[in-house]
Design an enzyme around this catalytic site. Structure first.
Site, PDB file in Angstrom:
ATOM      1  CG  HIS A 275       6.642   2.687  -8.766  1.00 28.70           C
ATOM      2  ND1 HIS A 275       7.875   3.299  -8.898  1.00 28.70           N
ATOM      3  CD2 HIS A 275       5.745   3.677  -8.561  1.00 28.70           C
ATOM      4  CE1 HIS A 275       7.726   4.604  -8.772  1.00 28.70           C
ATOM      5  NE2 HIS A 275       6.447   4.868  -8.576  1.00 28.70           N
TER       6      HIS A 275
ATOM      7  CG  ASN B 110       3.656   8.931 -11.960  1.00 29.80           C
ATOM      8  OD1 ASN B 110       2.749   9.130 -12.768  1.00 29.80           O
ATOM      9  ND2 ASN B 110       3.471   8.917 -10.658  1.00 29.80           N
TER      10      ASN B 110
ATOM     11  CG  HIS C  78       1.207   4.794  -8.793  1.00 36.17           C
ATOM     12  ND1 HIS C  78       1.312   5.431  -7.577  1.00 36.17           N
ATOM     13  CD2 HIS C  78       2.346   5.084  -9.462  1.00 36.17           C
ATOM     14  CE1 HIS C  78       2.465   6.084  -7.531  1.00 36.17           C
ATOM     15  NE2 HIS C  78       3.110   5.899  -8.661  1.00 36.17           N
TER      16      HIS C  78
ATOM     17  CB  VAL D  69      10.368   5.774  -5.773  1.00 44.25           C
ATOM     18  CG1 VAL D  69      11.217   4.561  -5.417  1.00 44.25           C
ATOM     19  CG2 VAL D  69       9.857   6.459  -4.505  1.00 44.25           C
TER      20      VAL D  69
ATOM     21  NE  ARG E 203      -3.730  -2.194   2.355  1.00 48.32           N
ATOM     22  CZ  ARG E 203      -4.677  -2.572   1.512  1.00 48.32           C
ATOM     23  NH1 ARG E 203      -5.036  -1.784   0.518  1.00 48.32           N
ATOM     24  NH2 ARG E 203      -5.277  -3.739   1.662  1.00 48.32           N
ATOM     25  CG  ASP E 204       1.561   5.496  -2.385  1.00 43.32           C
ATOM     26  OD1 ASP E 204       2.106   5.470  -3.501  1.00 43.32           O
ATOM     27  OD2 ASP E 204       1.741   6.425  -1.555  1.00 43.32           O
ATOM     28  CB  ILE E 205       3.653   5.714   2.656  1.00 41.74           C
ATOM     29  CG1 ILE E 205       3.778   5.839   4.154  1.00 41.74           C
ATOM     30  CG2 ILE E 205       4.249   6.901   1.929  1.00 41.74           C
ATOM     31  CD1 ILE E 205       5.206   5.792   4.656  1.00 41.74           C
TER      32      ILE E 205
HETATM   33  P1  AMP Z   1       6.136   7.936  -8.002  1.00 44.68           P
HETATM   34  O1  AMP Z   1       5.902   9.368  -7.586  1.00 44.68           O
HETATM   35  O2  AMP Z   1       5.380   7.496  -9.187  1.00 44.68           O
HETATM   36  O3  AMP Z   1       7.632   7.657  -8.095  1.00 44.68           O
HETATM   37  O4  AMP Z   1       5.555   7.054  -6.825  1.00 44.68           O
HETATM   38  C1  AMP Z   1       6.241   6.820  -5.641  1.00 44.68           C
HETATM   39  C2  AMP Z   1       5.202   6.486  -4.616  1.00 44.68           C
HETATM   40  O5  AMP Z   1       5.851   5.870  -3.525  1.00 44.68           O
HETATM   41  C3  AMP Z   1       4.478   7.725  -4.027  1.00 44.68           C
HETATM   42  O6  AMP Z   1       3.087   7.590  -4.302  1.00 44.68           O
HETATM   43  C4  AMP Z   1       4.787   7.642  -2.536  1.00 44.68           C
HETATM   44  O7  AMP Z   1       3.702   8.027  -1.719  1.00 44.68           O
HETATM   45  C5  AMP Z   1       5.150   6.185  -2.357  1.00 44.68           C
HETATM   46  N1  AMP Z   1       6.019   5.880  -1.229  1.00 44.68           N
HETATM   47  C6  AMP Z   1       7.150   6.540  -0.868  1.00 44.68           C
HETATM   48  N2  AMP Z   1       7.703   5.951   0.205  1.00 44.68           N
HETATM   49  C7  AMP Z   1       6.895   4.916   0.532  1.00 44.68           C
HETATM   50  C8  AMP Z   1       6.921   3.924   1.558  1.00 44.68           C
HETATM   51  N3  AMP Z   1       7.885   3.877   2.487  1.00 44.68           N
HETATM   52  N4  AMP Z   1       5.928   3.000   1.587  1.00 44.68           N
HETATM   53  C9  AMP Z   1       4.934   3.031   0.661  1.00 44.68           C
HETATM   54  N5  AMP Z   1       4.873   3.932  -0.324  1.00 44.68           N
HETATM   55  C10 AMP Z   1       5.827   4.866  -0.391  1.00 44.68           C
END
Ligand code: AMP
Length: 120
Positions: free
Chosen positions: A102, A89, A104, A98, A31-33
């Site tokens: 990945h 993205n 979403h 990140v 799950r996204d944080i």
């Molecule tokens: P992006 O912006 O497409 O690179 O997505 C990165 C996603 O990672 C964002 O939606 C963040 O909220 C999510 N994220 C960052 N750190 C964590 C974490 N520790 N656990 C879960 N999701 C995270």
């Protein structure tokens, strides 16, 4: 190629906690944080690829497997028929933060149409 020390690699190595909802030999999903919808799950491959721009034709299956896993998850969780959105993205203008690819998965409410930030 990505370095292997992104936050997602740390989650895969269980160095930091995450709410993991699925894992197999190819990927992990958690799950996204900072969820952007009632359901917001990230599907991350175990092979190191920084961005979609780095994906090689021979690696097409990497993304295909993420999509299949997301669709399976949606069916299992009961929102496949009501619908969902998958997003990847890429780089700065795409909003990537990140640098390990990945997918979403967003669901659980009507998401509307998507557009360009700042435009109505
Ligand atoms: P992006 O912006 O497409 O690179 O997505 C990165 C996603 O990672 C964002 O939606 C963040 O909220 C999510 N994220 C960052 N750190 C964590 C974490 N520790 N656990 C879960 N999701 C995270």
């Amino acid at each position: 190629m990505s370095s292997n020390d992104t936050i997602f690699h740390k989650i895969m190595r269980r160095e930091i906690p995450a709410d993991i909802v699925y894992e197999d030999e190819h990927m992990i999903a958690f799950r996204d944080i900072a969820p952007q919808a009632p359901v917001h799950v990230l599907f991350v491959p175990k092979v190191d690829i920084a961005t979609l721009d780095d994906l090689q034709p021979s690696q097409a299956g990497v993304v295909g497997r993420l999509a299949v896993a997301a669709a399976d998850y949606a069916r299992r969780e009961g929102f496949a028929e009501s619908g969902y959105r998958i997003v990847m993205n890429c780089n700065d203008d795409g909003g990537q933060t990140v640098f390990q690819i990945h997918l979403h998965l967003l669901a659980g409410a009507p998401l509307g149409h998507f557009g360009v930030a700042g435009r109505s």
